[in-house]
Motif scaffolding. Structure first.
Motif, PDB file in Angstrom:
ATOM      1  N   ASP A 144       0.788  -1.230   0.000  1.00 28.65           N
ATOM      2  CA  ASP A 144       0.000   0.000   0.000  1.00 28.65           C
ATOM      3  C   ASP A 144       0.816   1.273   0.000  1.00 28.65           C
ATOM      4  OD1 ASP A 144       0.940   0.006   2.571  1.00 28.65           O
ATOM      5  OD2 ASP A 144      -1.023   0.014   3.529  1.00 28.65           O
ATOM      6  N   GLY A 145       2.118   1.165   0.175  1.00 30.36           N
ATOM      7  CA  GLY A 145       2.970   2.338   0.075  1.00 30.36           C
ATOM      8  C   GLY A 145       3.038   3.182   1.321  1.00 30.36           C
ATOM      9  N   HIS A 146       2.512   2.693   2.463  1.00 30.53           N
ATOM     10  CA  HIS A 146       2.578   3.521   3.671  1.00 30.53           C
ATOM     11  C   HIS A 146       4.014   3.756   4.133  1.00 30.53           C
ATOM     12  CE1 HIS A 146       2.624  -0.412   5.777  1.00 30.53           C
ATOM     13  NE2 HIS A 146       3.310   0.239   6.678  1.00 30.53           N
ATOM     14  N   GLY A 147       4.948   2.935   3.645  1.00 27.99           N
ATOM     15  CA  GLY A 147       6.371   3.157   3.903  1.00 27.99           C
ATOM     16  C   GLY A 147       7.022   3.960   2.794  1.00 27.99           C
ATOM     17  N   GLY A 148       6.211   4.423   1.878  1.00 29.24           N
ATOM     18  CA  GLY A 148       6.703   5.176   0.726  1.00 29.24           C
ATOM     19  C   GLY A 148       6.715   4.313  -0.517  1.00 29.24           C
ATOM     20  N   PRO A 149       6.692   4.938  -1.694  1.00 28.89           N
ATOM     21  CA  PRO A 149       6.643   4.176  -2.936  1.00 28.89           C
ATOM     22  C   PRO A 149       7.889   3.316  -3.172  1.00 28.89           C
ATOM     23  CG  PRO A 149       6.876   6.524  -3.399  1.00 28.89           C
ATOM     24  CD  PRO A 149       6.637   6.380  -1.924  1.00 28.89           C
ATOM     25  N   GLU A 150       9.049   3.777  -2.703  1.00 25.77           N
ATOM     26  CA  GLU A 150      10.263   2.976  -2.879  1.00 25.77           C
ATOM     27  C   GLU A 150      10.187   1.698  -2.057  1.00 25.77           C
ATOM     28  OE1 GLU A 150      10.420   6.219  -1.780  1.00 25.77           O
ATOM     29  OE2 GLU A 150      10.983   7.204  -3.662  1.00 25.77           O
ATOM     30  N   CYS A 151       9.655   1.796  -0.856  1.00 25.40           N
ATOM     31  CA  CYS A 151       9.506   0.630   0.014  1.00 25.40           C
ATOM     32  C   CYS A 151       8.526  -0.362  -0.605  1.00 25.40           C
ATOM     33  CB  CYS A 151       9.031   1.060   1.396  1.00 25.40           C
ATOM     34  SG  CYS A 151       8.799  -0.307   2.545  1.00 25.40           S
ATOM     35  N   ALA A 152       7.407   0.146  -1.096  1.00 27.59           N
ATOM     36  CA  ALA A 152       6.407  -0.723  -1.722  1.00 27.59           C
ATOM     37  C   ALA A 152       7.003  -1.453  -2.924  1.00 27.59           C
ATOM     38  CB  ALA A 152       5.187   0.092  -2.144  1.00 27.59           C
ATOM     39  N   GLN A 153       7.775  -0.749  -3.734  1.00 27.36           N
ATOM     40  CA  GLN A 153       8.404  -1.377  -4.897  1.00 27.36           C
ATOM     41  C   GLN A 153       9.442  -2.415  -4.472  1.00 27.36           C
ATOM     42  OE1 GLN A 153       7.480  -0.822  -8.212  1.00 27.36           O
ATOM     43  NE2 GLN A 153       8.701  -2.664  -8.488  1.00 27.36           N
ATOM     44  N   PHE A 154      10.235  -2.087  -3.451  1.00 19.14           N
ATOM     45  CA  PHE A 154      11.226  -3.035  -2.946  1.00 19.14           C
ATOM     46  C   PHE A 154      10.545  -4.325  -2.483  1.00 19.14           C
ATOM     47  CE2 PHE A 154      13.468  -4.977   0.598  1.00 19.14           C
ATOM     48  CZ  PHE A 154      14.717  -5.192   0.032  1.00 19.14           C
ATOM     49  N   LEU A 213       5.194 -22.421   9.594  1.00 22.76           N
ATOM     50  CA  LEU A 213       5.066 -21.523   8.440  1.00 22.76           C
ATOM     51  C   LEU A 213       5.082 -20.068   8.879  1.00 22.76           C
ATOM     52  CD1 LEU A 213       2.351 -23.426   6.401  1.00 22.76           C
ATOM     53  CD2 LEU A 213       4.752 -23.136   5.770  1.00 22.76           C
ATOM     54  N   ALA A 214       4.367 -19.756   9.941  1.00 21.73           N
ATOM     55  CA  ALA A 214       4.323 -18.382  10.444  1.00 21.73           C
ATOM     56  C   ALA A 214       5.708 -17.907  10.857  1.00 21.73           C
ATOM     57  CB  ALA A 214       3.348 -18.269  11.610  1.00 21.73           C
ATOM     58  N   SER A 215       6.480 -18.784  11.463  1.00 20.91           N
ATOM     59  CA  SER A 215       7.838 -18.439  11.865  1.00 20.91           C
ATOM     60  C   SER A 215       8.703 -18.110  10.645  1.00 20.91           C
ATOM     61  CB  SER A 215       8.444 -19.598  12.651  1.00 20.91           C
ATOM     62  OG  SER A 215       9.772 -19.338  12.976  1.00 20.91           O
ATOM     63  N   SER A 216       8.571 -18.889   9.594  1.00 22.18           N
ATOM     64  CA  SER A 216       9.331 -18.626   8.364  1.00 22.18           C
ATOM     65  C   SER A 216       8.924 -17.308   7.728  1.00 22.18           C
ATOM     66  CB  SER A 216       9.138 -19.770   7.363  1.00 22.18           C
ATOM     67  OG  SER A 216       9.744 -20.941   7.826  1.00 22.18           O
ATOM     68  N   ILE A 217       7.642 -17.023   7.716  1.00 25.15           N
ATOM     69  CA  ILE A 217       7.153 -15.772   7.126  1.00 25.15           C
ATOM     70  C   ILE A 217       7.621 -14.580   7.957  1.00 25.15           C
ATOM     71  CG2 ILE A 217       5.077 -14.428   6.626  1.00 25.15           C
ATOM     72  CD1 ILE A 217       3.767 -17.151   5.841  1.00 25.15           C
ATOM     73  N   THR A 218       7.550 -14.700   9.279  1.00 23.43           N
ATOM     74  CA  THR A 218       8.019 -13.625  10.149  1.00 23.43           C
ATOM     75  C   THR A 218       9.492 -13.334   9.891  1.00 23.43           C
ATOM     76  OG1 THR A 218       6.393 -14.161  11.852  1.00 23.43           O
ATOM     77  CG2 THR A 218       8.337 -12.925  12.556  1.00 23.43           C
ATOM     78  N   ARG A 219      10.285 -14.397   9.795  1.00 23.53           N
ATOM     79  CA  ARG A 219      11.708 -14.222   9.526  1.00 23.53           C
ATOM     80  C   ARG A 219      11.935 -13.548   8.168  1.00 23.53           C
ATOM     81  NH1 ARG A 219      14.790 -19.316   9.161  1.00 23.53           N
ATOM     82  NH2 ARG A 219      15.510 -18.711   7.132  1.00 23.53           N
ATOM     83  N   ALA A 220      11.132 -13.899   7.177  1.00 19.59           N
ATOM     84  CA  ALA A 220      11.265 -13.282   5.853  1.00 19.59           C
ATOM     85  C   ALA A 220      10.984 -11.782   5.920  1.00 19.59           C
ATOM     86  CB  ALA A 220      10.319 -13.959   4.865  1.00 19.59           C
ATOM     87  N   PHE A 221       9.954 -11.387   6.674  1.00 21.80           N
ATOM     88  CA  PHE A 221       9.658  -9.961   6.837  1.00 21.80           C
ATOM     89  C   PHE A 221      10.820  -9.250   7.534  1.00 21.80           C
ATOM     90  CE2 PHE A 221       5.349 -10.964   5.682  1.00 21.80           C
ATOM     91  CZ  PHE A 221       4.851  -9.777   5.175  1.00 21.80           C
ATOM     92  N   GLU A 222      11.371  -9.879   8.562  1.00 25.25           N
ATOM     93  CA  GLU A 222      12.504  -9.272   9.270  1.00 25.25           C
ATOM     94  C   GLU A 222      13.712  -9.116   8.354  1.00 25.25           C
ATOM     95  OE1 GLU A 222      12.814 -12.049  12.486  1.00 25.25           O
ATOM     96  OE2 GLU A 222      11.256 -11.036  13.668  1.00 25.25           O
ATOM     97  N   GLU A 223      13.996 -10.136   7.553  1.00 25.27           N
ATOM     98  CA  GLU A 223      15.125 -10.074   6.615  1.00 25.27           C
ATOM     99  C   GLU A 223      14.899  -8.988   5.562  1.00 25.27           C
ATOM    100  OE1 GLU A 223      18.045 -11.779   6.596  1.00 25.27           O
ATOM    101  OE2 GLU A 223      17.487 -12.688   8.513  1.00 25.27           O
ATOM    102  N   ALA A 224      13.692  -8.894   5.041  1.00 26.93           N
ATOM    103  CA  ALA A 224      13.384  -7.860   4.040  1.00 26.93           C
ATOM    104  C   ALA A 224      13.530  -6.474   4.654  1.00 26.93           C
ATOM    105  CB  ALA A 224      11.984  -8.059   3.484  1.00 26.93           C
ATOM    106  N   ASP A 225      13.106  -6.328   5.894  1.00 25.89           N
ATOM    107  CA  ASP A 225      13.216  -5.044   6.573  1.00 25.89           C
ATOM    108  C   ASP A 225      14.680  -4.623   6.715  1.00 25.89           C
ATOM    109  OD1 ASP A 225      12.016  -2.813   8.026  1.00 25.89           O
ATOM    110  OD2 ASP A 225      12.898  -3.709   9.819  1.00 25.89           O
ATOM    111  N   VAL A 226      15.533  -5.557   7.106  1.00 20.97           N
ATOM    112  CA  VAL A 226      16.970  -5.265   7.251  1.00 20.97           C
ATOM    113  C   VAL A 226      17.567  -4.893   5.899  1.00 20.97           C
ATOM    114  CG1 VAL A 226      19.219  -6.321   7.741  1.00 20.97           C
ATOM    115  CG2 VAL A 226      17.301  -6.652   9.321  1.00 20.97           C
ATOM    116  N   LYS A 227      17.219  -5.625   4.865  1.00 24.58           N
ATOM    117  CA  LYS A 227      17.777  -5.350   3.535  1.00 24.58           C
ATOM    118  C   LYS A 227      17.288  -4.019   2.969  1.00 24.58           C
ATOM    119  CE  LYS A 227      18.780 -10.085   2.311  1.00 24.58           C
ATOM    120  NZ  LYS A 227      18.506 -11.220   1.462  1.00 24.58           N
ATOM    121  N   TYR A 228      16.075  -3.622   3.294  1.00 19.49           N
ATOM    122  CA  TYR A 228      15.566  -2.347   2.782  1.00 19.49           C
ATOM    123  C   TYR A 228      16.250  -1.163   3.447  1.00 19.49           C
ATOM    124  CZ  TYR A 228      12.586   1.496   1.482  1.00 19.49           C
ATOM    125  OH  TYR A 228      12.134   2.691   0.995  1.00 19.49           O
ATOM    126  N   LYS A 229      16.505  -1.273   4.724  1.00 20.86           N
ATOM    127  CA  LYS A 229      17.113  -0.153   5.465  1.00 20.86           C
ATOM    128  C   LYS A 229      18.509   0.028   4.982  1.00 20.86           C
ATOM    129  CE  LYS A 229      14.264  -0.658   9.501  1.00 20.86           C
ATOM    130  NZ  LYS A 229      14.170  -0.846  10.909  1.00 20.86           N
TER     131      LYS A 229
END
Length: 72
Positions: free
Chosen positions: A16-26, A56-72
């Motif tokens: 939805d882009g609430h983190g900005g359009p660059e974040c949404a695209q990433f 499965l939830a644990s794997s998805i949570t970890r994926a979100f955390e990894e994506a967050d680190v890579k985006y920053k």
């Protein structure tokens, strides 16, 4: 999304882009790759888990955390 020869999952996301359009695209370009990588890192644990949803939830949570680190 095909995880391996025995495992396929369906992935839906709204960027939805609430983190900005660059974040949404990433996330559009990369989050599914992180989810797949985290699933593959834990595929044996997922397949053998007593509680598949927790694994499965644990794997998805970890994926979100990894994506967050890579985006920053």
């Amino acid at each position: 999304m095909i995880i391996d020869e025995d495992t396929c999952v369906t992935y839906y996301a709204v960027f939805d882009g609430h983190g900005g359009p660059e974040c949404a695209q990433f996330l559009k370009d990369n989050l599914h790759l992180e989810i797949k990588r985290c699933f593959l890192d834990n595929i044996d644990g997922i397949k053998e888990a007593d509680d598949l949803n927790d694994s499965l939830a644990s794997s998805i949570t970890r994926a979100f955390e990894e994506a967050d680190v890579k985006y920053k």
